[in-house]
Design a protein around this motif. Structure first.
Motif, PDB file in Angstrom:
ATOM      1  N   ALA A  75       2.677  25.157  28.339  1.00 15.88           N
ATOM      2  CA  ALA A  75       1.524  24.383  27.849  1.00 15.88           C
ATOM      3  C   ALA A  75       1.927  23.435  26.745  1.00 15.88           C
ATOM      4  O   ALA A  75       1.505  22.282  26.712  1.00 15.88           O
ATOM      5  CB  ALA A  75       0.452  25.343  27.335  1.00 15.88           C
ATOM      6  N   VAL A  98      -8.347  14.772  31.640  1.00 14.21           N
ATOM      7  CA  VAL A  98      -6.943  14.900  31.259  1.00 14.21           C
ATOM      8  C   VAL A  98      -6.675  16.255  30.595  1.00 14.21           C
ATOM      9  O   VAL A  98      -5.625  16.868  30.779  1.00 14.21           O
ATOM     10  CB  VAL A  98      -6.556  13.716  30.349  1.00 14.21           C
ATOM     11  CG1 VAL A  98      -5.253  13.967  29.614  1.00 14.21           C
ATOM     12  CG2 VAL A  98      -6.458  12.450  31.188  1.00 14.21           C
ATOM     13  N   PHE A  99      -7.651  16.730  29.824  1.00 14.98           N
ATOM     14  CA  PHE A  99      -7.545  18.067  29.223  1.00 14.98           C
ATOM     15  C   PHE A  99      -8.408  19.049  30.006  1.00 14.98           C
ATOM     16  O   PHE A  99      -8.844  20.044  29.482  1.00 14.98           O
ATOM     17  CB  PHE A  99      -7.989  18.033  27.759  1.00 14.98           C
ATOM     18  CG  PHE A  99      -7.044  17.252  26.867  1.00 14.98           C
ATOM     19  CD1 PHE A  99      -5.881  17.834  26.393  1.00 14.98           C
ATOM     20  CD2 PHE A  99      -7.309  15.935  26.520  1.00 14.98           C
ATOM     21  CE1 PHE A  99      -5.004  17.129  25.575  1.00 14.98           C
ATOM     22  CE2 PHE A  99      -6.441  15.216  25.701  1.00 14.98           C
ATOM     23  CZ  PHE A  99      -5.284  15.816  25.230  1.00 14.98           C
TER      24      PHE A  99
HETATM   25  C1  HEM Z   1      -1.026  16.290  26.026  1.00 14.24           C
HETATM   26  C2  HEM Z   1      -1.177  17.559  25.853  1.00 14.24           C
HETATM   27  C3  HEM Z   1      -1.966  18.474  26.745  1.00 14.24           C
HETATM   28  C4  HEM Z   1      -2.651  18.218  27.894  1.00 14.24           C
HETATM   29  C5  HEM Z   1      -2.807  16.887  28.603  1.00 14.24           C
HETATM   30  C6  HEM Z   1      -3.221  19.458  28.353  1.00 14.24           C
HETATM   31  C7  HEM Z   1      -3.978  19.601  29.497  1.00 14.24           C
HETATM   32  C8  HEM Z   1      -4.482  20.790  29.954  1.00 14.24           C
HETATM   33  C9  HEM Z   1      -5.137  20.973  31.227  1.00 14.24           C
HETATM   34  C10 HEM Z   1      -5.367  19.912  32.271  1.00 14.24           C
HETATM   35  C11 HEM Z   1      -5.490  22.275  31.303  1.00 14.24           C
HETATM   36  C12 HEM Z   1      -6.123  22.975  32.503  1.00 14.24           C
HETATM   37  C13 HEM Z   1      -4.990  23.616  33.271  1.00 14.24           C
HETATM   38  C14 HEM Z   1      -5.380  24.576  34.349  1.00 14.24           C
HETATM   39  O1  HEM Z   1      -6.495  25.039  34.412  1.00 14.24           O
HETATM   40  O2  HEM Z   1      -4.510  24.899  35.150  1.00 14.24           O
HETATM   41  C15 HEM Z   1      -5.078  22.915  30.083  1.00 14.24           C
HETATM   42  C16 HEM Z   1      -5.294  24.223  29.796  1.00 14.24           C
HETATM   43  C17 HEM Z   1      -4.742  24.853  28.717  1.00 14.24           C
HETATM   44  N1  HEM Z   1      -4.014  24.291  27.699  1.00 14.24           N
HETATM   45 FE1  HEM Z   1      -3.556  22.360  27.507  1.00 14.24          FE
HETATM   46  N2  HEM Z   1      -2.882  20.444  27.468  1.00 14.24           N
HETATM   47  C18 HEM Z   1      -2.113  19.889  26.475  1.00 14.24           C
HETATM   48  C19 HEM Z   1      -1.543  20.538  25.396  1.00 14.24           C
HETATM   49  C20 HEM Z   1      -1.667  21.866  25.131  1.00 14.24           C
HETATM   50  C21 HEM Z   1      -1.013  22.559  24.041  1.00 14.24           C
HETATM   51  C22 HEM Z   1      -0.121  21.928  22.975  1.00 14.24           C
HETATM   52  C23 HEM Z   1      -1.353  23.864  24.162  1.00 14.24           C
HETATM   53  C24 HEM Z   1      -0.915  25.005  23.308  1.00 14.24           C
HETATM   54  C25 HEM Z   1      -1.190  25.435  22.279  1.00 14.24           C
HETATM   55  C26 HEM Z   1      -2.245  23.989  25.307  1.00 14.24           C
HETATM   56  C27 HEM Z   1      -2.817  25.154  25.731  1.00 14.24           C
HETATM   57  C28 HEM Z   1      -3.602  25.283  26.855  1.00 14.24           C
HETATM   58  C29 HEM Z   1      -4.101  26.560  27.336  1.00 14.24           C
HETATM   59  C30 HEM Z   1      -3.848  27.914  26.702  1.00 14.24           C
HETATM   60  C31 HEM Z   1      -4.833  26.290  28.501  1.00 14.24           C
HETATM   61  C32 HEM Z   1      -5.547  27.280  29.414  1.00 14.24           C
HETATM   62  C33 HEM Z   1      -7.031  27.258  29.170  1.00 14.24           C
HETATM   63  C34 HEM Z   1      -7.774  28.180  30.118  1.00 14.24           C
HETATM   64  O3  HEM Z   1      -7.342  28.395  31.232  1.00 14.24           O
HETATM   65  O4  HEM Z   1      -8.803  28.691  29.690  1.00 14.24           O
HETATM   66  N3  HEM Z   1      -2.406  22.755  25.870  1.00 14.24           N
HETATM   67  N4  HEM Z   1      -4.458  21.987  29.271  1.00 14.24           N
END
Ligand code: HEM
Length: 529
Positions: free
Chosen positions: A320, A455-456
């Motif tokens: 992540a 995107v997020f």
């Molecule tokens: C540019 C930076 C980032 C983008 C574009 C991004 C994007 C995403 C996306 C699209 C998801 C959904 C993924 C899925 O369901 O399979 C997600 C989930 C998540 N992201 Fe990020 N992420 C970024 C940075 C981070 C960082 C730095 C962390 C760590 C601390 C993080 C932690 C998580 C976690 C733990 C989830 C799971 C949430 C869940 O399933 O409830 N992400 N992220």
């Protein structure tokens, strides 16, 4: 994560040929006997039910996918999908051979991520594809296991103490590692190129390890250099993504059973990833015994007494935090190299916001919040180059999407963030342009609905690392743009070429030439000790 930004040219012939070359003769005999049996069974079942098996569709889209003829016109599979989705009014396309409904329609994205969230879990097929790499980590589970990890991690990442700690980690990584490295590159011969993608991966990896596990990767006692583990991580991501792009999952399952070909490579790569995670857990325990331990991993260790489960959590946070941030920063500097006026506008804003400070200090989170133009440029970059290009769920029950598409139980439904960012119906006729101003109203950044800009992700499982990631990326952008001119060599943001993987990665990295903007000695930025 989106299971695969993979450009899979998976014809049955190619798959069979690749398999044949990777098998020992006796193993091959067993394999082909099993494959022939599976094929015969599928044909029989297909004919009994008077319909073709899903991987045997002859429609134009499926034929194009299976024969990989899309590659004649498009550099990347995601560009072909964007083209297909643009061409249909409902912005939803069914790739029958993959059992995958792709959408770029904002109401449909909202439907699956929020309104009917319960009907669109990750699902068992997704979990099976990524189980070897991600195990029961947060990206690969639903229900109680997901909720437990989400609650714990979200509370930790939202805590003001962790945010302050994260800002210090990022500042120190910039001051003591990234900037000196770029100074070093700028001082070397003009012909020497630096792979910026690799640099940002190391930066993001160090940051996430320090923030989430309270450890500097440099302190780990590993049997191989860290680069070997980084390569293994990339290989595991790429090979897992290939599984998701295969029309016949039985093939990779058989290869895994026989431990041959790509499945053997995947197993070896995961072996190294396991060793890395085990060392992180060991070091964390060692540090905990001598006091300390206010990090995310320590929190999980307080509730979990199962090293395999802890390994899955460690790997998920590495994925992540490293690959997403590195992907966005790499794309950002590629775009900036093609758009020097955006770099100038960033420098103007930084001087305005930090007027009384030394422009070469690392911007604090408070100052970064006031930098609306930097924010818009970053958002605009991720519109065109989302780090997670697409993300799949599996329908738990029959459903009809808002655009009228019927979705049968068990169908994979994928929202395609990459296609959506390049969709005229969502962003207007200049959707292909890199224009940060589109996010500004009265000089301030105004966000879009997460279902137009997923995107997020958005809805119930929206990214919990978003604020941390934005702070980290903005700090890095400001620090680099203030000090250096970065010229991408041999790459254009108009013709990106991606490598397969769970997050968007440029094939061949991002070779750049670094030039110093001010006379400044790199080492002096980092206080001694
Ligand atoms: C540019 C930076 C980032 C983008 C574009 C991004 C994007 C995403 C996306 C699209 C998801 C959904 C993924 C899925 O369901 O399979 C997600 C989930 C998540 N992201 Fe990020 N992420 C970024 C940075 C981070 C960082 C730095 C962390 C760590 C601390 C993080 C932690 C998580 C976690 C733990 C989830 C799971 C949430 C869940 O399933 O409830 N992400 N992220």
């Amino acid at each position: 994560m989106g299971a695969g930004a993979a450009d899979a040219s998976c014809t049955l012939h190619v798959a069979a040929h690749a398999l044949a070359s990777s098998l020992q003769p006796q193993v091959a005999a067993v394999f082909f006997a099993s494959a022939a049996f599976t094929l015969a069974l599928a044909v029989l079942l297909g004919s009994l039910r008077l319909r073709r098996p899903p991987w045997w569709c002859a429609c134009a889209v499926c034929e194009c996918y299976l024969s990989a003829s899309w590659a004649g016109e498009f550099d990347n599979l995601c560009d072909w999908y964007a083209h297909l989705l643009r061409a249909v009014p409902g912005r939803t396309v069914h790739v029958h051979v993959l059992g995958n409904v792709l959408t770029a329609n904002p109401p449909t994205v909202e439907h699956m991520l929020r309104a009917r969230f319960d009907n669109y879990p990750k699902g068992a097929p997704f979990s099976a594809i990524l189980a070897d790499f991600l195990g029961r980590g947060i990206f690969n589970v639903d229900g109680d296991a997901w909720l437990f990890q989400r609650k714990l991690a979200a509370a930790e990442l939202a805590s003001p103490a962790i945010r302050a700690f994260a800002a210090n980690v990022v500042a120190s990584e910039l001051r003591c590692r990234l900037i000196p490295l770029l100074h070093g590159s700028a001082s070397s011969s003009a012909s020497k190129l630096l792979d910026l993608q690799d640099v940002f991966r190391r930066f993001a990896f160090d940051c996430i390890c320090k923030i989430s596990f309270g450890l500097d990767p440099g302190c780990l006692e590993l049997s191989l250099p860290m680069s070997a583990f980084a390569d293994a991580f990339d290989a595991a991501s790429m090979l897992s993504a290939r599984r998701a792009a295969a029309p016949m999952h039985v093939l990779w399952k058989l290869k895994r059973l026989l431990n041959v070909g790509e499945e053997r490579e995947l197993r070896d790569a995961i072996g190294l990833v396991d060793a890395l995670a085990a060392e992180v857990i060991r070091q964390r325990r060692k540090l905990a015994s001598s006091g300390g331990g206010d990090d995310l991993l320590s929190r999980f260790m307080g509730s979990i007494n199962d090293d395999k489960y802890l390994r899955d959590i460690v790997v998920s946070f590495m994925l992540a935090g490293r690959d997403t941030v590195a992907s966005a920063l790499t794309a950002f500097f590629l775009l900036l190299s093609d758009h020097p006026r955006v770099a100038d506008a960033i420098r103007d804003e930084v001087s305005r916001v930090t007027k009384e400070d030394n422009p070469l200090t690392i911007a604090t989170p408070e100052k970064l919040k006031d930098m609306h133009y930097v924010h818009t440029a970053l958002y605009e970059c991720m519109r065109l180059f989302p780090p997670v290009q697409f993300d799949s769920k599996f329908a738990a029950g029959d459903d009809t999407l808002p655009d009228g598409t019927f979705v049968a139980r068990g169908t994979r439904v994928t929202y395609h963030a990459y296609a959506m960012g390049r969709m005229e119906s969502v962003w207007g006729s200049d959707c292909a342009e890199f224009r940060p101003e589109r996010w500004l109203r009265g000089g301030r950044f105004v966000p879009e609905s997460p279902y137009r800009y997923p995107v997020f992700q958005g809805g119930v499982r929206v990214c919990i690392g978003k604020e941390l990631a934005i702070m980290e990326m903005k700090a890095a952008i400001v620090a680099v743009v203030q000090r250096f001119d970065i010229e991408a060599v041999g790459r254009s943001s108009r013709r990106p070429k991606f490598a397969p993987g769970l997050t968007a990665t440029f094939a061949g990295g991002l070779p750049v030439r670094v030039r110093r903007r001010r006379e400044h000695v790199g080492g002096q930025e980092c206080p001694p000790g």
